[in-house]
Enzyme design. Structure first.
Site, PDB file in Angstrom:
ATOM      1  N   ASN A  17       6.910 -44.273 -26.027  1.00 23.38           N
ATOM      2  CA  ASN A  17       6.318 -43.529 -24.909  1.00 23.38           C
ATOM      3  C   ASN A  17       5.686 -42.242 -25.407  1.00 23.38           C
ATOM      4  O   ASN A  17       6.198 -41.618 -26.342  1.00 23.38           O
ATOM      5  CB  ASN A  17       7.385 -43.076 -23.898  1.00 23.38           C
ATOM      6  CG  ASN A  17       8.129 -44.233 -23.272  1.00 23.38           C
ATOM      7  OD1 ASN A  17       7.568 -45.303 -23.080  1.00 23.38           O
ATOM      8  ND2 ASN A  17       9.395 -44.013 -22.951  1.00 23.38           N
ATOM      9  N   GLY A  63       9.978 -42.054 -26.493  1.00 26.13           N
ATOM     10  CA  GLY A  63      10.405 -43.437 -26.221  1.00 26.13           C
ATOM     11  C   GLY A  63      11.707 -43.655 -26.956  1.00 26.13           C
ATOM     12  O   GLY A  63      11.808 -43.351 -28.144  1.00 26.13           O
ATOM     13  N   LYS A  64      12.693 -44.184 -26.227  1.00 27.07           N
ATOM     14  CA  LYS A  64      14.023 -44.284 -26.859  1.00 27.07           C
ATOM     15  C   LYS A  64      13.992 -45.135 -28.129  1.00 27.07           C
ATOM     16  O   LYS A  64      14.616 -44.787 -29.130  1.00 27.07           O
ATOM     17  CB  LYS A  64      15.024 -44.851 -25.854  1.00 27.07           C
ATOM     18  CG  LYS A  64      15.271 -43.892 -24.695  1.00 27.07           C
ATOM     19  CD  LYS A  64      16.353 -44.352 -23.767  1.00 27.07           C
ATOM     20  CE  LYS A  64      16.312 -43.609 -22.439  1.00 27.07           C
ATOM     21  NZ  LYS A  64      16.388 -42.150 -22.542  1.00 27.07           N
ATOM     22  N   THR A  87      29.016 -41.112 -25.822  1.00 25.94           N
ATOM     23  CA  THR A  87      28.535 -39.797 -26.247  1.00 25.94           C
ATOM     24  C   THR A  87      28.673 -38.840 -25.065  1.00 25.94           C
ATOM     25  O   THR A  87      28.332 -39.179 -23.934  1.00 25.94           O
ATOM     26  CB  THR A  87      27.076 -39.869 -26.741  1.00 25.94           C
ATOM     27  OG1 THR A  87      26.272 -40.490 -25.741  1.00 25.94           O
ATOM     28  CG2 THR A  87      26.964 -40.666 -28.021  1.00 25.94           C
ATOM     29  N   SER A 102      28.021 -31.839 -25.414  1.00 27.65           N
ATOM     30  CA  SER A 102      28.712 -30.746 -26.112  1.00 27.65           C
ATOM     31  C   SER A 102      30.218 -31.001 -26.261  1.00 27.65           C
ATOM     32  O   SER A 102      30.920 -30.217 -26.895  1.00 27.65           O
ATOM     33  CB  SER A 102      28.481 -29.435 -25.370  1.00 27.65           C
ATOM     34  OG  SER A 102      28.965 -29.582 -24.052  1.00 27.65           O
ATOM     35  N   ALA A 147      16.214 -36.676 -26.337  1.00 27.65           N
ATOM     36  CA  ALA A 147      16.358 -37.478 -27.569  1.00 27.65           C
ATOM     37  C   ALA A 147      17.630 -37.183 -28.361  1.00 27.65           C
ATOM     38  O   ALA A 147      17.779 -37.691 -29.472  1.00 27.65           O
ATOM     39  CB  ALA A 147      15.134 -37.361 -28.483  1.00 27.65           C
ATOM     40  N   ALA A 148      18.558 -36.410 -27.783  1.00 27.11           N
ATOM     41  CA  ALA A 148      19.819 -36.169 -28.506  1.00 27.11           C
ATOM     42  C   ALA A 148      20.570 -37.490 -28.701  1.00 27.11           C
ATOM     43  O   ALA A 148      21.099 -37.777 -29.778  1.00 27.11           O
ATOM     44  CB  ALA A 148      20.689 -35.179 -27.731  1.00 27.11           C
ATOM     45  N   GLY A 149      20.581 -38.314 -27.649  1.00 26.30           N
ATOM     46  CA  GLY A 149      21.240 -39.625 -27.750  1.00 26.30           C
ATOM     47  C   GLY A 149      20.540 -40.508 -28.775  1.00 26.30           C
ATOM     48  O   GLY A 149      21.186 -41.268 -29.502  1.00 26.30           O
ATOM     49  N   ASP A 150      19.229 -40.402 -28.847  1.00 25.10           N
ATOM     50  CA  ASP A 150      18.470 -41.211 -29.816  1.00 25.10           C
ATOM     51  C   ASP A 150      18.745 -40.732 -31.248  1.00 25.10           C
ATOM     52  O   ASP A 150      18.852 -41.536 -32.174  1.00 25.10           O
ATOM     53  CB  ASP A 150      16.968 -41.111 -29.525  1.00 25.10           C
ATOM     54  CG  ASP A 150      16.641 -41.602 -28.122  1.00 25.10           C
ATOM     55  OD1 ASP A 150      17.342 -42.490 -27.624  1.00 25.10           O
ATOM     56  OD2 ASP A 150      15.690 -41.064 -27.523  1.00 25.10           O
ATOM     57  N   ARG A 168      15.940 -27.969 -31.244  1.00 24.91           N
ATOM     58  CA  ARG A 168      14.474 -28.001 -31.373  1.00 24.91           C
ATOM     59  C   ARG A 168      13.853 -28.709 -30.168  1.00 24.91           C
ATOM     60  O   ARG A 168      14.492 -29.564 -29.563  1.00 24.91           O
ATOM     61  CB  ARG A 168      14.089 -28.796 -32.622  1.00 24.91           C
ATOM     62  CG  ARG A 168      14.689 -28.230 -33.877  1.00 24.91           C
ATOM     63  CD  ARG A 168      14.475 -29.203 -35.011  1.00 24.91           C
ATOM     64  NE  ARG A 168      15.001 -28.661 -36.252  1.00 24.91           N
ATOM     65  CZ  ARG A 168      15.047 -29.323 -37.382  1.00 24.91           C
ATOM     66  NH1 ARG A 168      14.589 -30.559 -37.450  1.00 24.91           N
ATOM     67  NH2 ARG A 168      15.534 -28.768 -38.467  1.00 24.91           N
ATOM     68  N   GLY A 198      11.167 -31.105 -27.982  1.00 24.79           N
ATOM     69  CA  GLY A 198      10.459 -32.377 -28.100  1.00 24.79           C
ATOM     70  C   GLY A 198      11.377 -33.495 -28.569  1.00 24.79           C
ATOM     71  O   GLY A 198      12.516 -33.247 -28.977  1.00 24.79           O
ATOM     72  N   SER A 237      11.869 -33.140 -32.934  1.00 23.49           N
ATOM     73  CA  SER A 237      13.180 -32.470 -33.026  1.00 23.49           C
ATOM     74  C   SER A 237      14.120 -33.177 -34.016  1.00 23.49           C
ATOM     75  O   SER A 237      15.180 -32.655 -34.348  1.00 23.49           O
ATOM     76  CB  SER A 237      13.856 -32.442 -31.648  1.00 23.49           C
ATOM     77  OG  SER A 237      14.355 -33.727 -31.293  1.00 23.49           O
TER      78      SER A 237
HETATM   79  O1  RIB Z   1      15.724 -40.481 -24.879  1.00 19.68           O
HETATM   80  C1  RIB Z   1      14.623 -39.654 -24.731  1.00 19.68           C
HETATM   81  C2  RIB Z   1      13.416 -40.474 -24.402  1.00 19.68           C
HETATM   82  O2  RIB Z   1      13.592 -41.055 -23.133  1.00 19.68           O
HETATM   83  C3  RIB Z   1      12.131 -39.685 -24.278  1.00 19.68           C
HETATM   84  O3  RIB Z   1      11.465 -39.535 -25.503  1.00 19.68           O
HETATM   85  C4  RIB Z   1      11.350 -40.460 -23.238  1.00 19.68           C
HETATM   86  O4  RIB Z   1      10.235 -41.108 -23.757  1.00 19.68           O
HETATM   87  C5  RIB Z   1      12.345 -41.464 -22.655  1.00 19.68           C
HETATM   88  O5  RIB Z   1      12.141 -42.714 -23.142  1.00 19.68           O
END
Ligand code: RIB
Length: 311
Positions: free
Chosen positions: A14, A42-43, A222, A225, A251-254, A287, A289, A293
């Protein structure tokens, strides 16, 4: 030299359209934002880029449109060490995500799937048939349910380790739960998947029991904190987070998922991999984005050697 397994990500790409604001708006409310920016996201792509920047051998399966966003997303994968042979251009707009980020780092996200929904079992087969050595499959729920389920079943049948990040929360067929080696929801997704309260550690462990009973081998929840907890047949273990000042949790989870897969692909234990993943996610929230990030390997190693001592 470490022998690394391949990481194969089947998922979404995405373009993130991000507005920052002092706080998140309420339902029906208009508020002024502070800044606007676009970031590759995008995840699926985030998890692939996380692994690529950490020096994993990573391939991505997914779809983009014939548009500028698609080209930018492809460029980001290539710049971050992700193999793109299994990315297909289709006649649909590249996926987008409308994101609001508040001053405390919290966010809301609306995803418009677009081209991501064109990713099919044929795309998955193309990758599995060409990558002969079984590795680690990473899937999320931003492509169609059929494709997610097909990828899980087909990869397991070929001996791959299967990691499902059920984001956004969506059930898969019960019979496929036993193909999943690790399911990784956050607390919200865990509540939606199990219909259980998840306010306390006891409640999370109890809810994880439902997923373990359905055949999943490991449940990693997850908790931002509060760190993460891993539940499996041996019991449960909580892994502490790294203490950081969060500016953007997108995107912390990613970052965590990509970090975990990278460490497992190198043969680290599950708990070692969770610690590594916590460091990757810890840096990412400092960071802005999604993909920008995500940290490089050397940054994570330096961070762990400095910050790990006090944990
Ligand atoms: O996990 C974060 C992501 O979720 C973002 O980058 C967004 O594109 C959504 O898919």
């Amino acid at each position: 030299m470490i022998t690394k397994k391949t990481v194969l990500v089947v998922g979404s790409l995405n373009m993130d359209l991000v507005a920052t604001a002092q706080r998140l708006p309420q339902r029906g409310e208009t508020i002024f934002g502070k800044e606007f920016a676009t970031f590759p996201g995008g995840k699926g792509a985030n998890q692939a880029v996380a692994a690529g920047k950490l020096d994993a051998i990573v391939h991505m399966v997914g779809c983009i449109g014939h548009d500028g966003f698609g080209s930018e997303l492809m460029g980001s994968l290539e710049a971050n060490q992700v193999h793109t042979n299994f990315i297909r251009q289709v006649d649909a707009s590249t996926g987008t995500a409308l994101i609001t980020v508040a001053d405390d780092g919290a966010n809301t996200i609306v995803v418009v799937g677009g081209a991501n929904m064109e990713c099919t079992s044929i795309d998955v087969d193309r990758a599995l048939e060409s990558l002969l050595e079984p590795g680690i499959l990473l899937v999320q729920n931003e492509v169609s349910r059929e494709t997610v389920e097909y990828a899980i079943e087909a990869a397991k049948a070929r001996g791959w380790m299967v990691i499902l990040n059920p984001a956004p929360a969506r059930q898969i067929q019960k019979k496929l739960m036993s193909c999943v080696d690790i399911i990784m929801p956050n607390e919200t997704e865990m509540a939606l998947l199990t219909d259980c309260p998840v306010e306390t550690l006891d409640e999370i462990v109890c809810a994880a029991g439902i997923l373990l009973e359905s055949g999943v081998k490991n449940v990693i929840v997850t908790m931002g904190s509060k760190g993460a907890v891993c539940c499996n047949e041996l019991g449960y273990q909580q892994i502490k987070p790294y203490s950081v000042n969060a500016v953007d949790t997108t995107a912390a989870g990613d970052a965590y998922t990509g970090g975990l897969a990278t460490a497992l692909a190198e043969g680290k234990t599950l708990l070692e991999s969770m610690d590594f993943a916590a460091a990757v996610a810890g840096i990412s929230v400092t960071r802005r984005g999604a993909q920008p990030s995500l940290p490089w390997r050397a940054e994570v190693e330096e961070f762990m050697s400095k910050e790990g001592i006090d944990r």
